[in-house]
Design a protein around this motif. Structure first.
Motif, mmCIF file in Angstrom:
data_model
loop_
_atom_site.group_PDB
_atom_site.id
_atom_site.type_symbol
_atom_site.label_atom_id
_atom_site.label_comp_id
_atom_site.label_asym_id
_atom_site.label_seq_id
_atom_site.Cartn_x
_atom_site.Cartn_y
_atom_site.Cartn_z
ATOM 1 N N HIS A 277 -5.364 0.022 -3.023
ATOM 2 C CA HIS A 277 -5.244 1.201 -2.160
ATOM 3 C C HIS A 277 -5.401 2.488 -2.966
ATOM 4 O O HIS A 277 -6.066 3.436 -2.530
ATOM 5 C CB HIS A 277 -3.887 1.182 -1.448
ATOM 6 N N THR B 289 0.861 -1.178 0.000
ATOM 7 C CA THR B 289 0.000 0.000 0.000
ATOM 8 C C THR B 289 0.903 1.236 0.000
ATOM 9 O O THR B 289 2.130 1.139 0.103
ATOM 10 C CB THR B 289 -0.923 0.006 1.222
ATOM 11 N N TYR C 159 -6.746 -5.755 3.124
ATOM 12 C CA TYR C 159 -5.648 -6.697 2.875
ATOM 13 C C TYR C 159 -6.180 -8.126 2.886
ATOM 14 O O TYR C 159 -5.931 -8.917 1.965
ATOM 15 C CB TYR C 159 -4.566 -6.558 3.947
ATOM 16 N N THR D 297 -1.337 -2.373 -4.111
ATOM 17 C CA THR D 297 -1.083 -0.996 -4.528
ATOM 18 C C THR D 297 -2.264 -0.455 -5.316
ATOM 19 O O THR D 297 -2.763 0.645 -5.046
ATOM 20 C CB THR D 297 0.196 -0.912 -5.379
#
Length: 346
Positions: free
Chosen positions: A308, A269, A336, A305
């Motif tokens: 987020h 993230t 997650y 990534t």
């Protein structure tokens, strides 16, 4: 106490947003989806319920915080003070790119000053959806499907170690760290004996992972290893290709112990964009996707990534942080777990 099934229902599915976290910076709170009706607004611990009309107003799909509300709006001076104090900004302070410092707190400091809203909506997720590929991780999925023993290994940094999850800090609702949340949900859904072997350590990067992976797992070798580095690597100035090479080496070293071990790479993230921590974090995911392909059916990637970044298009960083620098709060801990479970097909 947390609700396992509600906590692990993906944020990209359904029409009810469950306990979406927020920390107001102004009297307007933008939500992930335009809300049509509010079920409840609580503190993040779930011990205080706020009243519609008095503490918040549903307006244009978001929340308006009226004068006299019991919901505290964090001022610019609180968020970005000119000077740092040791309690909330560390001994040296975390600088802000706009000057001054960023408010910071470990443990359950941010948990205690954040809020959660459950609401109904008809919005659509506009980001990347973590997806299970039928041909990937066949041994792991087969063990789960048959309800067999599965040793699930985790190696990473403080995010993988569970920093700022309420269960780790001893605060209600005591949400487990995401490796444990993943394993708990898999046990509940499959009946399999899923053992969580987590050797993640705060402050570490992939160089450390290369050095310790064989030692850490020598006495209890996993069937599948989830590798979660990147936050400290990028912040510390490691170039992206050495980072990728380290992750590859970690995978090969665990497969020396167990040639059948399947590998899951988790992209990082993002750190707070107002901090000096943000560097080349978003470049990792593409490289990890290619790295997973090198392992064929025995490799997979969890695109945290991208997930987020999709959240950040609608919500502010402070809404989802556990320390305002680089750790997730309970809401992002849940995302997650949701993303990893989705890649496994659950």
């Amino acid at each position: 106490m947390y609700d396992l099934y509600a906590c692990t229902e993906p944020v990209w599915k359904g029409t009810r947003a469950y306990r979406e976290s927020f920390l107001p910076r102004t009297d307007r709170v933008r939500l992930l989806y335009p809300a049509e009706s509010i079920v409840c607004v609580e503190n993040l611990a779930g011990t205080v319920t706020y009243q519609e009309g008095r503490d918040y107003i549903l307006e244009d799909g978001g929340l308006t915080i009226p004068e006299g509300s019991a919901i505290h709006i964090m001022t610019d001076e609180e968020y970005n003070p000119a000077t740092a104090d040791a309690e909330h900004h560390s001994e040296i302070g975390f600088g802000c790119v706009n000057g001054g410092y960023l408010i910071f707190g470990e443990g359950h400091f941010f948990h205690d000053i954040s809020y959660a809203v459950t609401y109904d909506h008809s919005g659509k997720w506009e980001g990347l959806v973590p997806t299970a590929h039928p041909e990937r991780l066949p041994a792991t999925k087969g063990r789960l499907r048959r309800g067999e023993k599965l040793k699930f290994g985790f190696l990473g940094d403080s995010i993988g170690a569970g920093a700022n999850a309420s269960g780790m800090t001893g605060a209600e609702p005591y949400l487990p760290i995401w490796p444990e949340l993943v394993c708990e949900k898999l046990r509940a859904l499959t009946g399999a004996d899923v053992e969580c072997i987590n050797h993640s350590v705060g402050g570490m990067d992939s160089n450390w992972g290369v050095d310790v992976v064989e030692e850490k797992f020598a006495d209890n070798i996993p069937d599948v290893l989830l590798i979660e580095f990147g936050m400290n690597d990028a912040t510390g100035g490691m170039e992206r290709y050495p980072f990728r090479n380290n992750c590859r080496t970690i995978a090969h070293k665990i497969r020396r112990l167990n040639p059948e071990c399947e590998i899951i790479f988790v992209s990082t993230t993002m750190p707070n964009p107002d901090s000096f921590f943000l560097k080349n974090h978003e470049t990792h995911e593409f490289l990890l996707t290619g790295l997973a392909d090198e392992f064929g059916a025995q490799g997979e990637v969890v695109p945290m990534t991208s997930v987020h970044k999709a959240l950040l298009k609608r919500k502010s960083y402070v809404d989802m942080t556990g320390n305002n620098i680089n750790h997730p709060n309970d809401y992002l801990v849940r995302v997650y777990a949701q993303s990893i479970l989705a890649v496994l097909g659950y």
